[in-house]
Design a protein around this motif. Structure first.
Motif, PDB file in Angstrom:
ATOM      1  N   ASN A 101      48.487  57.904  31.759  1.00 54.89           N
ATOM      2  CA  ASN A 101      47.370  57.336  32.521  1.00 54.89           C
ATOM      3  C   ASN A 101      47.137  58.168  33.782  1.00 54.89           C
ATOM      4  O   ASN A 101      47.915  58.100  34.739  1.00 54.89           O
ATOM      5  N   LEU A 102      46.061  58.954  33.793  1.00 58.32           N
ATOM      6  CA  LEU A 102      45.759  59.837  34.931  1.00 58.32           C
ATOM      7  C   LEU A 102      44.646  59.278  35.811  1.00 58.32           C
ATOM      8  O   LEU A 102      44.040  60.009  36.594  1.00 58.32           O
ATOM      9  N   SER A 103      44.387  57.993  35.731  1.00 60.40           N
ATOM     10  CA  SER A 103      43.250  57.406  36.453  1.00 60.40           C
ATOM     11  C   SER A 103      43.405  57.482  37.963  1.00 60.40           C
ATOM     12  O   SER A 103      42.407  57.394  38.690  1.00 60.40           O
ATOM     13  N   ALA A 104      44.637  57.631  38.475  1.00 54.72           N
ATOM     14  CA  ALA A 104      44.842  57.653  39.927  1.00 54.72           C
ATOM     15  C   ALA A 104      44.655  59.037  40.538  1.00 54.72           C
ATOM     16  O   ALA A 104      44.737  59.185  41.755  1.00 54.72           O
ATOM     17  N   VAL A 105      44.383  60.055  39.721  1.00 56.68           N
ATOM     18  CA  VAL A 105      44.182  61.399  40.266  1.00 56.68           C
ATOM     19  C   VAL A 105      42.846  61.446  41.012  1.00 56.68           C
ATOM     20  O   VAL A 105      41.802  61.125  40.429  1.00 56.68           O
ATOM     21  N   PRO A 106      42.819  61.827  42.296  1.00 55.31           N
ATOM     22  CA  PRO A 106      41.561  61.872  43.052  1.00 55.31           C
ATOM     23  C   PRO A 106      40.542  62.810  42.416  1.00 55.31           C
ATOM     24  O   PRO A 106      40.899  63.822  41.803  1.00 55.31           O
TER      25      PRO A 106
END
Length: 369
Positions: A101-106
């Motif tokens: 889950n890479l959703s937190a990458v700005p």
């Protein structure tokens, strides 16, 4: 510009460390300013659950003073597989779907490298091959087969240690099309003419029923994502690298003269300033360091400016004019002339471990400007 940003960081840190003397509104404003300068939209909200241990690979990166394996990257993020209902479709150890889950990458961060590391398994003796695929489109039972794109292929021989594969192609697609992140398919096959499934794989791809959480945490695959944020990218594009800063500093140092006077302690110089993240109230999400020596510059820039004060030509002229007519212009100011980065290891809101190199956080040299 960069010096101004560094001064703003130090000022915000000082304000937070002295929070006992500030009202809540001023303290919040100082915290928002500092978080913005660190490239974070908000302070990570820590959950009540105990955060997971920091992966060994991230610890080693931190101990290497933030040296990144990927060129231009200034941030490293680590991810473990996020369990889903689909996991039950992969009961064997030679084939598994990994989802990160890479959703937190700005949004301003650009992927510069992405590695998936697998731990070795014991007992395997045959020659095998590890295949890593990007699942471009998942299959539908009885209707269509999945669309896969081969990312990497690694030969496996009896050995110890880890096996690292390249997943940058998939990660870049996920960051640009997050709704099409269907994960990675990992296969371990026998290195023979038929490419049959490995009976006893050389690497671990899934958790065994007999393993507890702690045992599996040390063996599970790990995705390390290396990115470059907008601030670092702008600095690089302007050509302001640490190498050129250090080169200029070394040149200045070679021309310094040693002065020992009674008033030396009043002359422009570096002063101690230690920032304790516990006092700032950030020790719940910053893993390391617990604090650092930021330093600051203070002191007089007297006429004539000595060589060791690293004065610019403009500062020398300004000091000369001030000595003749103090009402015309003020003295030159004591400011940082050389700054160094620090590395911070912290947990984001999703409990992922992040390592980021922050430029211009520690004063190395002072001078008159």
């Amino acid at each position: 510009m960069r010096g101004a940003c560094a001064c703003a960081v130090v000022c915000a840190l000082v304000a937070l460390c002295a929070a006992s003397g500030l009202d809540e509104e001023t303290r919040s404003a100082a915290e928002r300013q500092l978080l913005a300068l660190l490239g974070m939209p908000r302070r990570p909200a820590r959950s009540a659950a105990t955060p997971p241990p920091v992966p060994r690979a991230m610890r080693l990166l931190y101990e290497a003073q933030g040296a990144m394996p990927a060129a231009a990257a200034n941030t490293a993020r680590s991810y473990h597989h996020t369990p889903t209902d689909i996991d039950v479709r992969f009961p064997n150890e030679h084939r598994f779907r990994l989802f990160f889950n890479l959703s937190a990458v700005p949004a301003d961060e650009i992927a510069r490298g992405a590695d998936v590391t697998f731990q070795r398994a014991s007992g395997a003796t045959s020659d095998q091959r590890l295949l890593l695929y990007d699942i471009v489109r998942p299959g539908r039972r009885g209707q269509s087969a999945p669309i896969l794109r081969l990312l990497d292929s690694k030969p496996l021989r009896p050995a110890k240690g880890t096996v690292t594969t390249d997943a940058i192609g998939a990660v870049r697609r996920w960051l640009s099309e997050p709704e099409h992140n269907h994960g990675l398919l990992v296969r371990v096959i026998e290195e023979d003419a038929h490419g049959t499934d490995a009976r006893v794989p050389h690497v671990r791809v899934r958790r065994r029923a007999s393993e507890n959480e702690e045992e599996w945490r040390a063996m599970q695959p790990l995705l390390l994502l290396y990115t470059e944020d907008g601030r670092a990218r702008a600095a690089r594009e302007l050509g302001e690298t640490r190498l050129t800063r250090n080169k200029r500093a070394a040149q200045r140092k070679g021309h310094r003269a040693h002065h020992r006077r009674k008033e030396a302690r009043e002359i422009c110089q570096r002063r101690p300033l230690y920032v304790d993240f516990a006092e700032v109230g950030w020790s719940d999400w910053i893993v390391a360091p617990h604090g650092y020596d930021a330093y600051y510059c203070q002191g007089d820039c007297p006429f004539p400016l000595a060589d060791h004060l690293n004065g610019t030509n403009h500062a020398i002229v300004q000091t000369l004019v001030n000595s003749v007519n103090p009402a015309a212009v003020p003295k030159a100011c004591c400011v940082p002339t050389q700054l160094a980065p620090i590395s911070m290891l912290y947990m984001d809101e999703a409990n992922n471990v992040v390592l980021k190199n922050y430029q211009d956080m520690m004063v190395v040299g002072c001078g008159c400007r």
